[in-house]
Design a protein around this motif. Structure first.
Motif, short mmCIF file in Angstrom:
data_model
loop_
_atom_site.label_atom_id
_atom_site.label_comp_id
_atom_site.label_asym_id
_atom_site.label_seq_id
_atom_site.Cartn_x
_atom_site.Cartn_y
_atom_site.Cartn_z
N ASN A 1 57.47 32.87 -22.16
CA ASN A 1 57.93 33.43 -23.43
C ASN A 1 57.29 34.78 -23.74
N ASN A 2 56.24 35.15 -22.98
CA ASN A 2 55.58 36.44 -23.17
C ASN A 2 56.22 37.57 -22.37
N ILE A 3 57.28 37.26 -21.63
CA ILE A 3 57.92 38.25 -20.75
C ILE A 3 59.30 38.59 -21.28
N ASP A 4 59.58 39.88 -21.41
CA ASP A 4 60.92 40.32 -21.78
C ASP A 4 61.74 40.41 -20.49
N ALA B 1 47.61 48.28 -18.76
CA ALA B 1 48.70 48.33 -17.78
C ALA B 1 48.57 49.50 -16.83
N ARG B 2 47.94 50.57 -17.29
CA ARG B 2 47.79 51.76 -16.44
C ARG B 2 46.92 51.49 -15.22
N ILE B 3 46.07 50.47 -15.31
CA ILE B 3 45.20 50.13 -14.17
C ILE B 3 46.04 49.71 -12.97
N ALA B 4 47.23 49.19 -13.22
CA ALA B 4 48.07 48.66 -12.14
C ALA B 4 48.78 49.73 -11.33
N ALA B 5 48.63 51.00 -11.70
CA ALA B 5 49.32 52.07 -10.98
C ALA B 5 49.00 52.00 -9.49
N GLY B 6 50.05 52.04 -8.69
CA GLY B 6 49.89 51.99 -7.24
C GLY B 6 49.88 50.59 -6.66
N HIS B 7 49.97 49.56 -7.49
CA HIS B 7 49.99 48.18 -7.01
C HIS B 7 51.42 47.64 -7.08
N GLU B 8 51.96 47.30 -5.92
CA GLU B 8 53.32 46.79 -5.88
C GLU B 8 53.43 45.40 -6.50
N ASP C 1 44.91 41.34 0.36
CA ASP C 1 43.73 41.62 -0.46
C ASP C 1 44.10 41.36 -1.92
N VAL C 2 43.14 40.88 -2.68
CA VAL C 2 43.40 40.63 -4.09
C VAL C 2 42.21 41.11 -4.90
N ARG C 3 42.48 41.82 -5.98
CA ARG C 3 41.41 42.28 -6.88
C ARG C 3 41.60 41.57 -8.21
N CYS C 4 40.58 40.82 -8.60
CA CYS C 4 40.65 40.01 -9.83
C CYS C 4 39.99 40.74 -10.99
N LEU C 5 40.69 40.83 -12.10
CA LEU C 5 40.18 41.46 -13.31
C LEU C 5 40.09 40.41 -14.41
N ASP C 6 39.02 40.50 -15.21
CA ASP C 6 38.92 39.57 -16.33
C ASP C 6 39.63 40.08 -17.57
N VAL C 7 40.10 41.32 -17.56
CA VAL C 7 40.83 41.86 -18.70
C VAL C 7 42.28 41.41 -18.63
N PHE C 8 42.91 41.32 -19.80
CA PHE C 8 44.29 40.89 -19.85
C PHE C 8 45.22 42.08 -19.80
N LEU C 9 46.43 41.82 -19.36
CA LEU C 9 47.42 42.88 -19.26
C LEU C 9 47.97 43.20 -20.65
N ASN D 1 48.77 34.72 -21.34
CA ASN D 1 48.56 35.52 -22.56
C ASN D 1 48.74 37.01 -22.33
N ALA D 2 49.30 37.39 -21.20
CA ALA D 2 49.57 38.81 -20.94
C ALA D 2 50.70 39.29 -21.84
N ASP D 3 50.65 40.55 -22.18
CA ASP D 3 51.73 41.19 -22.95
C ASP D 3 52.68 41.82 -21.95
N LEU D 4 53.85 41.21 -21.79
CA LEU D 4 54.84 41.74 -20.87
C LEU D 4 56.11 42.11 -21.63
N GLY D 5 55.87 42.87 -22.70
CA GLY D 5 56.97 43.43 -23.46
C GLY D 5 57.45 44.72 -22.84
N GLU D 6 58.35 45.39 -23.52
CA GLU D 6 58.99 46.58 -22.95
C GLU D 6 57.99 47.67 -22.58
N GLY D 7 57.00 47.91 -23.45
CA GLY D 7 56.05 48.97 -23.18
C GLY D 7 55.25 48.73 -21.92
N VAL D 8 54.73 47.53 -21.77
CA VAL D 8 53.93 47.20 -20.59
C VAL D 8 54.79 47.22 -19.33
N LEU D 9 55.97 46.61 -19.40
CA LEU D 9 56.85 46.57 -18.24
C LEU D 9 57.24 47.98 -17.79
#
Length: 332
Positions: free
Chosen positions: A79-82, A38-45, A25-33, A52-60
């Motif tokens: 380059n957007n991923i730490d 990031a809190r929306i992802a709770a419970g998703h493995e 199953d996949v749930r598609c969101l138009d909002v960026f990470l 253009n997602a922010d994958l810095g230390e806080g989000v990770l």
């Protein structure tokens, strides 16, 4: 298992849903990470992200605390991923290492031709039934010099098109591409390439060593009547320095599909808001500049390959396999 996909464009959603059909199953969101979303992802493995997602230390950290184990990025650039933080948190990170190079190469030429032949200005005029040719004069490209910064798969595809135009080919890269050499490309240092080229196109990844590859000094090296095209990453060009050169009346045209501060701007509708990015606003005022919204990759062919690879990355993860697309492997 439900996969949460962030930053999904309307055109992409049915393609992603079809690709995962019968698998997960996949749930598609138009909002960026971001740190907020990031809190929306709770419970998703498994989480899938856009370039253009922010994958810095806080989000990770938020993702890891919420149970996320795999980040499947739908792009080649990362380059957007730490990656160091991701590894420390035990997150597996995968990307799309390859998709159609022709999508980006052809779009880079679209930008080059648009600024050379003043297509946007001409189109705006004719919509008002103004059919004058004043200010619309371009140049033949045949016999002129093109400088290609980065001659990997995309740079090679761009070079093949330049060869078809009958242009003199100059290249710059850490390694020479035999296919480009066969086309007649001559590899030179960056300064010579910039000084001799009528058209300069960027096709290198954004790394610490390539950030502001075209800084103020490099831009000053370019010919006053040159055309500059960037369809790779915005951070390759010092935008403040570019604005200064444009204000001085330099360059025949500049085509930008990327912008170094595009996160939070590109891929969303900001038409009803006050955009407080003064540099971007200034760029938009120059009649010889065309800015598009990071769409060079956006073809049915390329997006199809990106999604197919993302699906495979998810299947490899769930099966415990590791491929060349994995940037940070699963924690042992």
């Amino acid at each position: 298992m439900e996969i949460l996909a962030f930053g999904v464009q309307a055109d992409e959603k049915p393609l992603i849903e079809k690709a995962f059909s019968g698998l997960h199953d996949v749930r598609c969101l138009d909002v960026f990470l971001t740190e907020v979303t990031a809190r929306i992802a709770a419970g998703h493995e498994i989480v899938s992200t856009s370039v253009n997602a922010d994958l810095g230390e806080g989000v990770l950290s938020t993702l890891a605390a919420g149970g996320t184990k795999l980040i499947a990025q739908r792009s080649t650039g990362f380059n957007n991923i730490d990656l160091d933080v991701a590894e420390r948190l035990g997150l597996t990170v995968a990307r799309v290492s390859y998709y159609s190079p022709y999508s980006v190469a052809e779009f880079a030429w679209t930008l080059a031709m648009a600024v050379n032949r003043r297509i946007v200005r001409a189109s705006n005029r004719t919509r008002d039934f103004d059919f004058r040719l004043d200010g619309l004069m371009g140049r033949d490209l045949r016999g002129r010099t093109v400088g290609v910064l980065g001659t990997g798969k995309i740079g090679e595809a761009f070079t093949r098109i330049a060869h078809g135009f009958g242009m003199r080919l100059l290249g710059w890269d850490v390694a020479e591409n035999p296919a480009c050499l066969e086309l007649g490309m001559r590899y030179v240092d960056k300064e010579r390439l910039l000084a001799e080229s009528d058209l300069v196109s960027l096709h290198v990844p954004l790394l610490p060593a390539t950030r502001h590859l075209l800084d103020a000094a490099a831009l000053r090296t370019m010919r006053d009547d040159a055309i500059l095209v960037n369809s790779s990453r915005g951070g390759l060009v010092d935008t403040d320095a570019l604005v200064a050169e444009l204000r001085a009346g330099r360059f025949t045209g500049v085509g930008l599909d990327v912008y170094e501060a595009e996160a939070g701007l590109f891929f969303v509708d900001r038409s009803l808001e006050v955009v407080d990015d003064d540099v971007l606003a200034r760029l938009m005022t120059f009649p010889n500049v065309v800015v598009t919204s990071h769409q060079a990759y956006y073809t049915v062919d390329a997006v199809g390959q990106i999604i197919a690879t993302t699906v495979q990355n998810v299947l490899d993860y769930t099966a415990g396999r590791r491929s060349e697309n994995v940037l940070v492997p699963a924690a042992s």
